[in-house]
Enzyme design. Sequence first.
Site, PDB file in Angstrom:
ATOM      1  N   LYS A  86       8.339 -20.516  -5.060  1.00 57.39           N
ATOM      2  CA  LYS A  86       7.665 -21.676  -5.527  1.00 57.39           C
ATOM      3  C   LYS A  86       8.062 -20.785  -7.580  1.00 57.39           C
ATOM      4  O   LYS A  86       8.254 -21.721  -8.219  1.00 57.39           O
ATOM      5  CB  LYS A  86       6.289 -21.917  -5.254  1.00 57.39           C
ATOM      6  CG  LYS A  86       6.033 -22.739  -3.808  1.00 57.39           C
ATOM      7  CD  LYS A  86       7.185 -24.385  -4.025  1.00 57.39           C
ATOM      8  CE  LYS A  86       6.714 -25.277  -2.381  1.00 57.39           C
ATOM      9  NZ  LYS A  86       7.649 -26.103  -2.311  1.00 57.39           N
ATOM     10  N   GLU A 108       0.052 -29.777  -8.385  1.00 56.74           N
ATOM     11  CA  GLU A 108      -0.189 -29.840  -6.824  1.00 56.74           C
ATOM     12  C   GLU A 108       0.310 -29.013  -5.631  1.00 56.74           C
ATOM     13  O   GLU A 108       1.593 -28.233  -6.232  1.00 56.74           O
ATOM     14  CB  GLU A 108       0.329 -32.136  -6.156  1.00 56.74           C
ATOM     15  CG  GLU A 108       1.764 -31.792  -5.410  1.00 56.74           C
ATOM     16  CD  GLU A 108       2.819 -30.664  -5.845  1.00 56.74           C
ATOM     17  OE1 GLU A 108       2.700 -31.319  -7.778  1.00 56.74           O
ATOM     18  OE2 GLU A 108       3.897 -29.916  -5.919  1.00 56.74           O
ATOM     19  N   SER A 376      11.563 -18.720   2.555  1.00 54.48           N
ATOM     20  CA  SER A 376      10.975 -18.922   1.115  1.00 54.48           C
ATOM     21  C   SER A 376       9.965 -18.636   1.358  1.00 54.48           C
ATOM     22  O   SER A 376       9.470 -18.596  -0.322  1.00 54.48           O
ATOM     23  CB  SER A 376      11.111 -20.682   1.681  1.00 54.48           C
ATOM     24  OG  SER A 376      10.352 -21.007   2.504  1.00 54.48           O
TER      25      SER A 376
END
Length: 408
Positions: A86, A108, A376
């Site tokens: 992210k 969000e 990830s």
Amino acid sequence: MDKRGYFSGFGGCFIPEILNETFEELVKAYEAAKADPAFWQEYIDVMSNYSCRPTPLTFAENLTNHFGGARIYIKREDLNHTGAHKANNVMGQGLLVKRMGKKRVIAETGAGQHGVATATMAARMGFECTIYMGEEDVERQRPNVFWMERLGATVVPVTDGSRTLKDAINEAFRDWVSNMDTTHYVLGTACGPHPFPEMVAWFQSIIGIEARKQILEHEGRLPKSVYACVGGGSNAMGLFSGFMDDPVELVGVEAGGKGLDSGKHAARLSSKDASVGVAQGYKTYFLQDHDGQMKDTHSISAGLDYVGVSPILAHLQAIGRARFEAATDAEVLEAVTLTMRKEGLIPALESSHAFAQAFKEAPSLSKDDIVIINQSGRGDKDIFTVADAFNDPAWKEFIKHKAEQYDA
Ligand SMILES: Cc1ncc(COP(=O)(O)O)c(C=O)c1O
């Protein structure tokens, strides 16, 4: 892309008229940045100096020997600053916010990793920051809520609907409509109205570009398949982007939850339960009923618990370029346990979906084949969920003791 923001008819930009100007401004800023090689260089510099890029591509020797099939490599997005891929997207969007001259960001978050990354970016770049998170996810991902607040962000628990990611997205859009002059919405995945899917995929393509170069350095040849979990689809798009024009199989793994027949899952491309519709500003496969009402989804991992999916991934499936599978909660817990024990790595529950699917397939591949799994994110944030799932007695004792201390 067919026309602005469409991929095989998926995507588009379905927004309230009041947001038109804001989106035009964003599209212009994004297109100008994309056309400017200095912007990408600035992005690479930030990611190398502030995050941990290039992240390594680790050969998983023990897992490879354990399964006795394909050679298994792991792309280590868990080593990014704040512990997940992210960070790539938020730092890229942060640089765009600077160009647009805005001072406030909203976001969000499901698993919380996007929220922590955004709060970090806001702290560093000097923006005010509000994060929307479904109330259920606030409970599941408490460690990340703690960090977001300590980083100076305001975390707003969303009590609507299923109290998960889709409800947090709705709330963020509501905020944006009221504050668009000062605020940029840092959407966390390759979903939503144009230009978000394309723009987020562009920032995340750094994963695949690196992975391709690294596997050629390690092995002198390309992998047979690459595996990534799919929530909205940003880490998958990131890894896939590096191999799009190669004879490499792209495998996306969704949340199979309690099983595809149970109705308790979040599999949009790998199950027959989803249908094409328009919601949250774009057209894609959604888990919805006949009236277009969004269904409740389920996954052990908050970050895969979403009703829609990237329109670019829906397009890759439609043209037969990518394959989508689902891993159940139980398979994911097995995969995370095996990865910890064999490699000393702690993948996030989200990422462990990709591991679970690769583990199903690796044994039947040849010893000459190579597979890459995208880790990830790291699993620290999942400590409460994993300890619960294994009914860990020492952890329970620790929690009881802490509770007593607070009551004292
Ligand atoms: C570690 C991790 N992996 C994967 C995801 C899923 O998102 P995406 O499909 O956009 O990569 C999340 C989302 O919160 C996450 O935190």
